[in-house]
Design a protein around this motif. Structure first.
Motif, PDB file in Angstrom:
ATOM      1  N   ASP A   1      -1.500  10.417 -31.845  1.00 16.25           N
ATOM      2  CA  ASP A   1      -0.776   9.168 -32.028  1.00 16.25           C
ATOM      3  C   ASP A   1       0.150   8.958 -30.833  1.00 16.25           C
ATOM      4  OD1 ASP A   1      -1.890   8.440 -34.407  1.00 16.25           O
ATOM      5  OD2 ASP A   1      -0.414   9.494 -35.643  1.00 16.25           O
ATOM      6  N   GLY A   2       0.851   7.861 -30.870  1.00 12.24           N
ATOM      7  CA  GLY A   2       1.862   7.638 -29.843  1.00 12.24           C
ATOM      8  C   GLY A   2       1.265   7.110 -28.565  1.00 12.24           C
ATOM      9  N   PRO A   3       2.112   6.890 -27.580  1.00 11.12           N
ATOM     10  CA  PRO A   3       1.658   6.289 -26.322  1.00 11.12           C
ATOM     11  C   PRO A   3       0.753   7.226 -25.529  1.00 11.12           C
ATOM     12  CG  PRO A   3       3.935   7.012 -26.124  1.00 11.12           C
ATOM     13  CD  PRO A   3       3.554   7.181 -27.570  1.00 11.12           C
ATOM     14  N   SER A   4      -0.289   6.667 -25.013  1.00  8.74           N
ATOM     15  CA  SER A   4      -1.196   7.423 -24.146  1.00  8.74           C
ATOM     16  C   SER A   4      -1.166   6.803 -22.758  1.00  8.74           C
ATOM     17  CB  SER A   4      -2.613   7.394 -24.719  1.00  8.74           C
ATOM     18  OG  SER A   4      -3.072   6.055 -24.839  1.00  8.74           O
ATOM     19  N   TRP A   5      -1.819   7.451 -21.822  1.00  8.37           N
ATOM     20  CA  TRP A   5      -1.840   6.952 -20.450  1.00  8.37           C
ATOM     21  C   TRP A   5      -3.152   6.227 -20.184  1.00  8.37           C
ATOM     22  CZ3 TRP A   5      -0.395  12.236 -17.794  1.00  8.37           C
ATOM     23  CH2 TRP A   5       0.884  12.619 -18.211  1.00  8.37           C
ATOM     24  N   GLY A   6      -3.073   5.174 -19.422  1.00 11.08           N
ATOM     25  CA  GLY A   6      -4.293   4.526 -18.954  1.00 11.08           C
ATOM     26  C   GLY A   6      -4.979   5.396 -17.918  1.00 11.08           C
ATOM     27  N   ILE A   7      -6.229   5.112 -17.637  1.00 15.57           N
ATOM     28  CA  ILE A   7      -7.011   5.956 -16.739  1.00 15.57           C
ATOM     29  C   ILE A   7      -6.457   5.957 -15.321  1.00 15.57           C
ATOM     30  CG2 ILE A   7      -8.659   4.125 -16.144  1.00 15.57           C
ATOM     31  CD1 ILE A   7      -9.288   7.942 -16.568  1.00 15.57           C
ATOM     32  N   TYR A   8      -5.893   4.859 -14.866  1.00 16.76           N
ATOM     33  CA  TYR A   8      -5.358   4.811 -13.518  1.00 16.76           C
ATOM     34  C   TYR A   8      -4.064   5.607 -13.416  1.00 16.76           C
ATOM     35  CZ  TYR A   8      -8.789   1.109 -13.408  1.00 16.76           C
ATOM     36  OH  TYR A   8      -9.956   0.404 -13.516  1.00 16.76           O
ATOM     37  N   GLU A   9      -3.260   5.531 -14.458  1.00 10.62           N
ATOM     38  CA  GLU A   9      -2.027   6.332 -14.468  1.00 10.62           C
ATOM     39  C   GLU A   9      -2.359   7.815 -14.466  1.00 10.62           C
ATOM     40  OE1 GLU A   9       2.068   6.975 -17.124  1.00 10.62           O
ATOM     41  OE2 GLU A   9       0.509   5.590 -17.825  1.00 10.62           O
ATOM     42  N   LEU A  10      -3.344   8.203 -15.278  1.00  6.60           N
ATOM     43  CA  LEU A  10      -3.745   9.615 -15.319  1.00  6.60           C
ATOM     44  C   LEU A  10      -4.290  10.051 -13.966  1.00  6.60           C
ATOM     45  CD1 LEU A  10      -4.431  12.310 -16.650  1.00  6.60           C
ATOM     46  CD2 LEU A  10      -6.523  11.260 -17.560  1.00  6.60           C
ATOM     47  N   THR A  11      -5.126   9.228 -13.362  1.00 11.90           N
ATOM     48  CA  THR A  11      -5.711   9.569 -12.063  1.00 11.90           C
ATOM     49  C   THR A  11      -4.625   9.755 -11.009  1.00 11.90           C
ATOM     50  OG1 THR A  11      -7.708   8.313 -12.604  1.00 11.90           O
ATOM     51  CG2 THR A  11      -7.337   8.834 -10.280  1.00 11.90           C
ATOM     52  N   GLU A  12      -3.665   8.870 -11.007  1.00  9.80           N
ATOM     53  CA  GLU A  12      -2.596   8.966 -10.023  1.00  9.80           C
ATOM     54  C   GLU A  12      -1.756  10.227 -10.223  1.00  9.80           C
ATOM     55  OE1 GLU A  12       0.368   5.817 -10.048  1.00  9.80           O
ATOM     56  OE2 GLU A  12       0.242   5.778  -7.852  1.00  9.80           O
ATOM     57  N   LYS A  13      -1.491  10.599 -11.467  1.00 10.09           N
ATOM     58  CA  LYS A  13      -0.712  11.811 -11.735  1.00 10.09           C
ATOM     59  C   LYS A  13      -1.467  13.059 -11.290  1.00 10.09           C
ATOM     60  CE  LYS A  13       2.078  10.066 -15.621  1.00 10.09           C
ATOM     61  NZ  LYS A  13       3.402  10.310 -14.994  1.00 10.09           N
ATOM     62  N   ILE A  14      -2.772  13.060 -11.512  1.00 12.45           N
ATOM     63  CA  ILE A  14      -3.575  14.209 -11.073  1.00 12.45           C
ATOM     64  C   ILE A  14      -3.535  14.330  -9.556  1.00 12.45           C
ATOM     65  CG2 ILE A  14      -5.926  15.114 -10.876  1.00 12.45           C
ATOM     66  CD1 ILE A  14      -6.463  14.021 -13.687  1.00 12.45           C
ATOM     67  N   ILE A  15      -3.723  13.231  -8.858  1.00 16.13           N
ATOM     68  CA  ILE A  15      -3.692  13.262  -7.394  1.00 16.13           C
ATOM     69  C   ILE A  15      -2.324  13.692  -6.888  1.00 16.13           C
ATOM     70  CG2 ILE A  15      -3.797  11.823  -5.318  1.00 16.13           C
ATOM     71  CD1 ILE A  15      -6.024  10.240  -6.604  1.00 16.13           C
ATOM     72  N   ASP A  16      -1.264  13.158  -7.486  1.00 16.47           N
ATOM     73  CA  ASP A  16       0.090  13.516  -7.052  1.00 16.47           C
ATOM     74  C   ASP A  16       0.364  15.008  -7.257  1.00 16.47           C
ATOM     75  OD1 ASP A  16       0.622  10.949  -6.271  1.00 16.47           O
ATOM     76  OD2 ASP A  16       1.708  10.391  -8.103  1.00 16.47           O
ATOM     77  N   THR A  17      -0.145  15.573  -8.359  1.00 17.90           N
ATOM     78  CA  THR A  17       0.087  16.991  -8.640  1.00 17.90           C
ATOM     79  C   THR A  17      -0.706  17.884  -7.693  1.00 17.90           C
ATOM     80  OG1 THR A  17       0.479  16.512 -10.984  1.00 17.90           O
ATOM     81  CG2 THR A  17      -0.082  18.779 -10.410  1.00 17.90           C
ATOM     82  N   VAL A  18      -1.968  17.548  -7.472  1.00 13.12           N
ATOM     83  CA  VAL A  18      -2.823  18.367  -6.604  1.00 13.12           C
ATOM     84  C   VAL A  18      -2.366  18.276  -5.152  1.00 13.12           C
ATOM     85  CG1 VAL A  18      -5.168  18.626  -5.697  1.00 13.12           C
ATOM     86  CG2 VAL A  18      -4.809  18.229  -8.142  1.00 13.12           C
ATOM     87  N   THR A  19      -1.871  17.126  -4.742  1.00 13.96           N
ATOM     88  CA  THR A  19      -1.461  16.932  -3.345  1.00 13.96           C
ATOM     89  C   THR A  19       0.041  17.103  -3.156  1.00 13.96           C
ATOM     90  OG1 THR A  19      -1.203  14.528  -3.696  1.00 13.96           O
ATOM     91  CG2 THR A  19      -3.354  15.309  -2.962  1.00 13.96           C
ATOM     92  N   SER A  20       0.663  17.924  -3.983  1.00  9.86           N
ATOM     93  CA  SER A  20       2.120  18.119  -3.896  1.00  9.86           C
ATOM     94  C   SER A  20       2.543  18.767  -2.592  1.00  9.86           C
ATOM     95  CB  SER A  20       2.606  18.969  -5.070  1.00  9.86           C
ATOM     96  OG  SER A  20       1.967  20.229  -5.072  1.00  9.86           O
ATOM     97  N   THR A  21       1.590  19.382  -1.871  1.00 11.44           N
ATOM     98  CA  THR A  21       1.932  20.035  -0.604  1.00 11.44           C
ATOM     99  C   THR A  21       1.988  19.044   0.558  1.00 11.44           C
ATOM    100  OG1 THR A  21      -0.424  20.538  -0.291  1.00 11.44           O
ATOM    101  CG2 THR A  21       0.947  22.247  -1.286  1.00 11.44           C
ATOM    102  N   GLY A  22       1.787  17.771   0.260  1.00 13.64           N
ATOM    103  CA  GLY A  22       1.887  16.773   1.319  1.00 13.64           C
ATOM    104  C   GLY A  22       0.555  16.221   1.768  1.00 13.64           C
ATOM    105  N   VAL A  23      -0.534  16.639   1.139  1.00 11.37           N
ATOM    106  CA  VAL A  23      -1.850  16.118   1.488  1.00 11.37           C
ATOM    107  C   VAL A  23      -1.941  14.667   1.015  1.00 11.37           C
ATOM    108  CG1 VAL A  23      -4.338  16.454   1.224  1.00 11.37           C
ATOM    109  CG2 VAL A  23      -2.794  18.426   1.175  1.00 11.37           C
ATOM    110  N   VAL A  24      -2.505  13.820   1.836  1.00  9.79           N
ATOM    111  CA  VAL A  24      -2.657  12.414   1.482  1.00  9.79           C
ATOM    112  C   VAL A  24      -4.093  12.159   1.050  1.00  9.79           C
ATOM    113  CG1 VAL A  24      -2.504  10.031   2.295  1.00  9.79           C
ATOM    114  CG2 VAL A  24      -0.846  11.742   3.093  1.00  9.79           C
ATOM    115  N   VAL A  25      -4.280  11.801  -0.205  1.00 11.67           N
ATOM    116  CA  VAL A  25      -5.598  11.473  -0.749  1.00 11.67           C
ATOM    117  C   VAL A  25      -5.483  10.154  -1.495  1.00 11.67           C
ATOM    118  CG1 VAL A  25      -7.440  12.163  -2.323  1.00 11.67           C
ATOM    119  CG2 VAL A  25      -6.247  13.892  -0.969  1.00 11.67           C
TER     120      VAL A  25
END
Length: 342
Positions: free
Chosen positions: A212-236
Motif C-alpha cells: 500500500d502507500g505511495p510507490s515510485w513511477g518507473i522514471y523515478e526508480l530508474t533515476e534513483k538506480i542510476i544516481d546510486t550506481v554512479t555515486s562515484t561521479g560517473v555520468v550515465v
C-alpha cells in the motif's frame, strides 16, 4: 673358586669381552647401551648362560660412507666435517631433526637471495577505470546476465583497453585482487538496485498481504538506480531501453513478491533474473521479439505504478527531460518502447 678367593663368575665378569669378528672394537655412546647391560656381563643370551659376558651390539659406523658422499658431492672441508657429525648421531629421529634444520636454513638463505614478490597494489588509474566501466556495464540495457558474467566481461574489457598491463595480467595474485574488487562493485550494485526496487513498491501491508502507500513511477526508480550506481561521479544518461530494463526487473520482483506473500523476495532473485534472460533469448531469438518482451514489461509497469500522469507518452517525457537537464539520451526507436495504444 680360585685360590685368590674370587669366584669363577666374578673372574669372568672382570675379563674384557672377546674381540669382534672383524677385529674392530667400537666404543658405543651411552645411549646405545642395551637396557640392563651395565658392562659387568649381566646380560641375557647364550653367552650369559655359559658364564660369559654377552658382547655389546655394535652399531654400524657411517663415517666412511659420509666421507664417500662428501667426495661425490665435492663438499668443502667444513661441510664434509658437518656431514660426518651427522652420520654419527645415535638416534634416527635426532638425525631427521638435524637434517630438517639444515634444510630450513638453506631455504632461509634462498629467501634472502630471492625475496618473495611484493604484494600487488592496484593503482588509482585502474580503480578509477573499474569504477567507470563497471557502472556503465551494469547500467547497460542489453546486459545478458547480472551475476558472474559482468565480472568476466569487465576483466576482458580492461585487458583489451590496456588498463591492465600484460605483466600484471599474467600475475595470478594481481588478477585475483583485481577480480575481488570488480566483484565487490557488482555485488553492491545488485544489492542497492534490489533495495531500491523494493522501496519503490510502497509499504507492505502485512494484514492485506500486499503493498500500500505511495510507490515510485518507473522514471523515478530508474533515476534513483542510476544516481546510486554512479555515486562515484560517473555520468550515465537515462535511456529509454534502460527504463524498459528497469521495468522488466521490477516486473519480476513483483512476481516474486506475489509468490512469497510476505513482502520479501528470495535471496536468489538475481539468479532468477539471469535464468529469465536466458529463456527469453532462447525462445524469442529474433531481436524484435526480444524488444517486445521489455516493451510489454514497461507497459505493464506504467499501468500498475503510473508516473507523473498515466497519459503522458514516453516521447513527451523524453523531450521534457532533455529540456530540463539533458539527462535523457536519444534511444533507438524500436527498442523497448511502448505500443502506440499505451
Amino acid at each position: 673358586m680360585s685360590a685368590s678367593g674370587i669366584s669363577d663368575d666374578e673372574l669372568m665378569r672382570s675379563s674384557p669381552p672377546p674381540p669382534s669378528p672383524t677385529g674392530n672394537n667400537f666404543e658405543l655412546p651411552p645411549q646405545n647401551s642395551q637396557p640392563g647391560n651395565d658392562g659387568l656381563g649381566a646380560g641375557a643370551g647364550e653367552g650369559a648362560e655359559n658364564g660369559q659376558a654377552a658382547p655389546d651390539i655394535v652399531q654400524p659406523d657411517w663415517t666412511q660412507y659420509a666421507h664417500s658422499v662428501a667426495t661425490t658431492l665435492q663438499l668443502t672441508t667444513e661441510y664434509r666435517h658437518d656431514l660426518v657429525v651427522q652420520s654419527q648421531l645415535g638416534h634416527i629421529n635426532q638425525a631427521f631433526v638435524s637434517l630438517g634444520g639444515l634444510l630450513f636454513s638453506i631455504k632461509q638463505q634462498l629467501d634472502r637471495l630471492h625475496p618473495p614478490q611484493a604484494a600487488y597494489t592496484m593503482p588509482a588509474a585502474l580503480t578509477n577505470a573499474i569504477d567507470v566501466k563497471a557502472a556503465e556495464l551494469f547500467l547497460s540495457s542489453d546486459l545478458s546476465a547480472y551475476k558472474e558474467w559482468p565480472n568476466k566481461k569487465l576483466m576482458t574489457q580492461l585487458k583489451a583497453d590496456g588498463n591492465i598491463p600484460a605483466g600484471v595480467s599474467r600475475d595470478k595474485a594481481a588478477n585475483k585482487l583485481i577480480g575481488r574488487y570488480i566483484g565487490s562493485k557488482f555485488i553492491h550494485y545488485r544489492n542497492d538496485t534490489k533495495d531500491l526496487i523494493g522501496q519503490s513498491m510502497g509499504i507492505f501491508n502485512d494484514t492485506l498481504k500486499k503493498f500500500d502507500g505511495p510507490s515510485w513511477g518507473i522514471y523515478e526508480l530508474t533515476e534513483k538506480i542510476i544516481d546510486t550506481v554512479t555515486s562515484t561521479g560517473v555520468v550515465v544518461s537515462i535511456t529509454l531501453p534502460f527504463v524498459a530494463r528497469v521495468a522488466f526487473l521490477r516486473y519480476l520482483y513483483a512476481a516474486k513478491l506475489d509468490e512469497s506473500m510476505n513482502g520479501k523476495v528470495p535471496s536468489d532473485f538475481w539468479d532468477c533474473i539471469d535464468a529469465k534472460l536466458v529463456k527469453i533469448r532462447e525462445e524469442k531469438k529474433d531481436a524484435a521479439k526480444i524488444t517486445k518482451v521489455f516493451q510489454h514489461a514497461l507497459t505493464k509497469d506504467r499501468h500498475r505504478f503510473g508516473d507523473a500522469a498515466a497519459t503522458v507518452s514516453i516521447n513527451a517525457f523524453m523531450l521534457s527531460a532533455e529540456a530540463q537537464g539533458n539527462r535523457v539520451a536519444a534511444a533507438p526507436a524500436p527498442v523497448a518502447g511502448p505500443s502506440s495504444s499505451s
